[in-house]
Design an enzyme around this catalytic site. Structure first.
Site, PDB file in Angstrom:
ATOM      1  N   ARG A  36      -0.812   5.430  -0.905  1.00  0.00           N
ATOM      2  CA  ARG A  36      -1.827   4.941  -1.855  1.00  0.00           C
ATOM      3  C   ARG A  36      -3.077   4.534  -1.085  1.00  0.00           C
ATOM      4  NH1 ARG A  36      -2.222  -0.784  -3.258  1.00  0.00           N
ATOM      5  NH2 ARG A  36      -3.636  -1.108  -5.033  1.00  0.00           N
ATOM      6  N   ARG A  77     -14.177 -10.245  -9.458  1.00  0.00           N
ATOM      7  CA  ARG A  77     -13.885 -10.909  -8.187  1.00  0.00           C
ATOM      8  C   ARG A  77     -14.909 -11.990  -7.890  1.00  0.00           C
ATOM      9  NH1 ARG A  77     -10.342  -8.194  -4.833  1.00  0.00           N
ATOM     10  NH2 ARG A  77      -9.905  -6.040  -5.398  1.00  0.00           N
ATOM     11  N   LYS A 222      -2.500   2.447 -14.989  1.00  0.00           N
ATOM     12  CA  LYS A 222      -1.952   1.170 -14.504  1.00  0.00           C
ATOM     13  C   LYS A 222      -1.899   0.189 -15.683  1.00  0.00           C
ATOM     14  CE  LYS A 222      -3.408  -0.384 -10.510  1.00  0.00           C
ATOM     15  NZ  LYS A 222      -4.431  -0.779  -9.486  1.00  0.00           N
ATOM     16  N   THR A 280       4.008  -4.053  -6.887  1.00  0.00           N
ATOM     17  CA  THR A 280       3.574  -5.429  -6.609  1.00  0.00           C
ATOM     18  C   THR A 280       4.698  -6.363  -6.176  1.00  0.00           C
ATOM     19  OG1 THR A 280       2.063  -5.144  -8.498  1.00  0.00           O
ATOM     20  CG2 THR A 280       1.940  -7.209  -7.283  1.00  0.00           C
TER      21      THR A 280
END
Length: 476
Positions: A36, A77, A222, A280
């Site tokens: 990835r 963020r 996702k 995760t």
């Protein structure tokens, strides 16, 4: 000699701990099936280097390791933080500004311009995967939010912000994502993962760009937003694969919801014949420790038992101290479960009689039943589009699945899919000659031994390359 390999695939994230040729090769030899590329970090030149290394490894070692480009999405963020980190304390009132400036001791700053527009008083603002929590007191709906700290701690640079109570106005694909996607398509990445998918239109949008470029890169949706769960059936139908992105999902919906959501997503994808990746914190403690915890080992085992096609590692292989040991440990767990669990194989699905592929699908299903009844060592498929491969693996046969194709790129694409080992083959002659030739290849490679039963599926006549319409049982 019996050659064994795991059916559940391993996807490892690249980062400073794993981005040299030697380290990538070591990871592949340890059992990584796909890498990835995380486009939340790193310059194009760094990603390009990794892409070139992986392609080189595939050429040198005749592997089919595939690349997954993970687009950042509208990741909200913080910006940079002075001194590399500041502390905020419970009960403190603090301003949050949307101008991308440097965060200081008395004001936090985000690079997301619309945060003040999206939040309302009373909404939670979670930082760093929910480790820190603020609640909105007021917002000027333009640039500044005033908030109170509920759970304090150290604020680190560029950490993620989650807004579980707010409707985020940012599109699923930002300008950066579109630019990054074109870079990925220029490099013919096999899979691209779209972050923060909310609606089926998000999938249509990315697929449109891919097809306009004349590429066949497959799309992974996702699942990390509550809206995606609401629209899950249409999303699964439109996408090529699903990722259970448990990090943001856990922050957005509450982590106690994640285990059952994971099981639901895996079951739905299995039934639809779409690959599903569980991601995760699978081996999180191995970022700093040479061994996983018992709970992490259980987590990997449960993902395999649930029916995941692929299990994914993030920081463990990107920045961890023990990337090789992490892959080894994960593969040992997968192997142990696949050897001992009985309920993960031979799934029975009711086929859709009104589907245009019903006859071919039922033929593939019967090949899998036959393999089960005869305890066949292998099921062998020949495909150009990959359709047969996805159909065989949907039934989770215990027999090894070997796919032969003249489509080089498809070999890499299929490396993310449960159970499949691919071989390049371009000598499709008469059916009998081809089957005999393929048998020789597998015997020579040690995948078949004398006396093994194997099942072939093919499309006759071979040279017309239509959908599968034949099953043949043979003994090696």
């Amino acid at each position: 000699m019996e050659i064994s390999f795991n059916k559940t695939k391993v996807l490892a994230t690249i980062g400073p701990a794993s981005n040299t040729y030697e380290r990538l090769l070591a990871l592949v030899q340890e059992g990584v099936d796909a890498f990835r590329l995380n486009f939340s970090h790193g310059a194009y030149s760094e990603h390009q280097k990794v892409i070139d290394f992986v392609r080189e490894i595939n050429k040198q070692y005749e592997t089919n390791v595939c690349l997954v480009q993970d687009l950042q999405g509208p990741k909200i963020r913080l910006g940079d933080v002075e001194n590399g980190g500041i502390e905020i304390k419970e009960g403190q009132r603090i301003k949050l500004v949307c101008d991308g400036s440097i965060t200081t001791a008395d004001r936090l700053s985000t690079i997301y311009k619309d945060l003040a527009k999206d939040v309302e008083p009373g909404h939670s603002i979670l930082l760093d995967d929910g480790k820190l929590e603020l609640v909105v007191i007021s917002t000027d709906k333009d640039m500044t939010v005033e908030a109170e700290v509920i759970y304090g701690g150290i604020v680190k640079p560029r950490k993620g912000i989650n807004l579980p109570d707010s409707k985020v106005s940012a599109p699923s694909m930002t300008e950066k994502d579109v630019e990054d996607l074109h870079f990925g398509l220029d490099n013919d990445v096999e899979w691209v993962a779209l972050s923060f998918v909310r609606r089926v239109e998000d999938i249509y949008e990315i697929k449109k760009i891919i097809s306009e470029r004349g590429k066949d890169t497959r799309v992974i949706a996702k699942i990390e937003k509550p809206e995606a769960i609401t629209n899950i059936d249409e999303i699964i139908e439109a996408t090529d694969a699903i990722m259970v992105a448990r990090g943001d999902l856990g922050v957005e919906v509450g982590m106690e919801q994640v285990p059952m959501i994971q099981k639901m997503l895996v079951a739905k994808c299995n039934e639809a014949g779409k690959p599903v990746i569980v991601a995760t914190q699978m081996m999180e403690s191995m970022i700093v420790n040479p061994r996983p915890t018992r709970a992490e080992t259980n987590d990997v085992a449960n993902a395999v038992i649930d029916g995941a096609d692929t299990v994914m590692l993030s920081a463990e292989t990107a920045v961890g101290a023990y990337p090789i040991e992490t892959i080894r440990s994960m593969n040992m767990t997968i192997r142990s479960v696949e050897r001992n669990a009985t309920n993960i194989y031979n799934k029975n699905y009711k086929l859709n009689a009104s589907s245009e592929t019903f006859y071919n699908d039922s033929l593939v299903a019967n090949a899998c039943h036959l393999a089960h009844d005869t305890n066949a060592r292998a099921i062998i498929g020949m495909t150009k589009s990959g359709y047969t491969a996805f159909q065989i693996t949907k039934h989770r046969p215990k027999s090894d699945v070997f796919i032969f194709t003249e489509n080089h790129r498809l070999l890499n694409i299929l490396n993310l899919v449960w159970g499949i080992r691919g071989f390049y083959y371009d000598k499709f002659e008469s059916t009998d000659a081809t089957i005999a030739d393929i048998k020789q290849i597998l015997v020579k490679a040690g995948y078949l031994e004398q006396g093994d039963v194997f099942i072939n599926t093919a499309s006759m006549p071979l040279n017309e390359e239509k959908r599968t319409n034949m099953i043949k049982l043979s003994i090696a």
